[in-house]
Design a protein around this motif. Structure first.
Motif, short mmCIF file in Angstrom:
data_model
loop_
_atom_site.label_atom_id
_atom_site.label_comp_id
_atom_site.label_asym_id
_atom_site.label_seq_id
_atom_site.Cartn_x
_atom_site.Cartn_y
_atom_site.Cartn_z
N ARG A 76 11.61 -19.02 -21.41
CA ARG A 76 12.95 -19.58 -22.22
C ARG A 76 13.50 -20.71 -21.33
NH1 ARG A 76 16.62 -14.61 -24.80
NH2 ARG A 76 15.61 -14.96 -26.79
N THR A 77 13.68 -20.56 -19.97
CA THR A 77 14.37 -21.50 -19.34
C THR A 77 13.40 -22.60 -18.78
OG1 THR A 77 13.73 -19.97 -17.40
CG2 THR A 77 16.05 -19.55 -18.30
N GLY A 78 12.14 -22.25 -19.01
CA GLY A 78 11.15 -23.49 -18.49
C GLY A 78 10.87 -23.68 -17.12
N ASP A 79 11.13 -22.51 -16.33
CA ASP A 79 10.92 -22.67 -14.92
C ASP A 79 9.88 -21.74 -14.47
OD1 ASP A 79 12.51 -20.46 -15.30
OD2 ASP A 79 14.02 -21.00 -13.88
N CYS A 80 8.70 -21.37 -15.28
CA CYS A 80 7.82 -20.93 -14.84
C CYS A 80 6.88 -21.31 -13.89
CB CYS A 80 6.68 -20.30 -16.13
SG CYS A 80 7.52 -19.37 -17.47
N CYS A 81 6.18 -20.65 -13.12
CA CYS A 81 5.19 -21.22 -12.11
C CYS A 81 3.89 -21.47 -12.88
CB CYS A 81 4.60 -19.99 -11.37
SG CYS A 81 5.66 -19.34 -10.07
N GLN A 82 3.23 -22.46 -12.49
CA GLN A 82 2.21 -23.14 -13.08
C GLN A 82 1.22 -22.21 -13.54
OE1 GLN A 82 0.98 -25.95 -10.23
NE2 GLN A 82 -0.45 -24.57 -9.11
N ASP A 83 0.88 -21.09 -13.02
CA ASP A 83 -0.17 -19.99 -13.57
C ASP A 83 0.23 -19.02 -14.30
OD1 ASP A 83 1.03 -18.85 -11.66
OD2 ASP A 83 -1.04 -18.22 -10.49
N TYR A 84 1.65 -19.06 -14.57
CA TYR A 84 2.41 -17.89 -15.45
C TYR A 84 1.64 -17.45 -16.57
CZ TYR A 84 5.52 -15.10 -18.23
OH TYR A 84 6.12 -14.01 -18.66
N HIS A 85 1.51 -18.51 -17.46
CA HIS A 85 0.61 -17.98 -18.84
C HIS A 85 -0.93 -17.43 -18.53
CE1 HIS A 85 3.85 -19.54 -21.57
NE2 HIS A 85 4.08 -20.56 -20.64
N ALA A 86 -1.50 -18.03 -17.60
CA ALA A 86 -2.85 -17.41 -17.39
C ALA A 86 -2.85 -16.02 -16.69
CB ALA A 86 -3.75 -18.71 -16.57
N THR A 87 -2.04 -16.13 -15.66
CA THR A 87 -1.90 -14.91 -14.94
C THR A 87 -0.99 -13.70 -15.69
OG1 THR A 87 -2.02 -16.03 -13.08
CG2 THR A 87 -1.39 -13.84 -12.57
N CYS A 88 -0.09 -14.08 -16.25
CA CYS A 88 0.83 -12.93 -16.74
C CYS A 88 0.59 -12.80 -18.05
CB CYS A 88 2.35 -13.24 -16.33
SG CYS A 88 2.61 -13.08 -14.64
N ARG A 89 0.92 -13.47 -19.14
CA ARG A 89 0.97 -13.43 -20.41
C ARG A 89 -0.54 -13.16 -21.09
NH1 ARG A 89 5.06 -11.68 -21.61
NH2 ARG A 89 4.54 -11.95 -23.78
N ARG A 90 -1.55 -13.60 -20.57
CA ARG A 90 -2.85 -13.21 -21.02
C ARG A 90 -3.05 -11.44 -20.68
NH1 ARG A 90 -7.20 -16.75 -19.24
NH2 ARG A 90 -5.94 -18.30 -20.13
#
Length: 109
Positions: free
Chosen positions: A33-47
């Motif tokens: 929501r805030t747009g301040d995720c680490c660069q690998d957030y989606h690959a590491t956490c969301r998946r």
């Protein structure tokens, strides 16, 4: 910054990693929501996100008071805990009022 060893559910300001130019990047699910995720957030956490699963509600307990106002309770167990920012668990306990009406209530001693 990298979320390699850390992914947090919900909003958690303590869930961060050092990013570029001394800035922090975040590994909590709120970072989307805030747009301040680490660069690998989606690959590491969301998946790898796994939401909480719970079993069925158990039976209601008996009334806590044999005579008059009391309460009943019931609970359920977590079958799959949340991981990597998955949906948190819902309530595991419920309580409701009751009125104890044991046959001996109201009799003189």
């Amino acid at each position: 910054g990298s979320c390699r060893h850390r992914c947090c559910p919900g909003r958690n300001n303590a869930c961060w990693a050092p990013g570029a130019r001394r800035a922090r990047c975040y590994c909590d699910s709120y970072c989307q929501r805030t747009g301040d995720c680490c660069q690998d957030y989606h690959a590491t956490c969301r998946r790898a996100a796994v939401g909480c699963s719970v079993g069925p509600w158990g039976p209601w307990s008996g009334c806590s008071s044999p005579c008059g106002v009391g309460s009943r309770a019931r609970s359920r167990q977590v079958t799959v805990p949340p991981r990597h920012g998955g949906e948190p668990c819902p309530d595991l306990k419920q309580r409701r009022g009751c009125l104890g009406e044991h046959p001996t209530c109201g009799t003189a001693k």
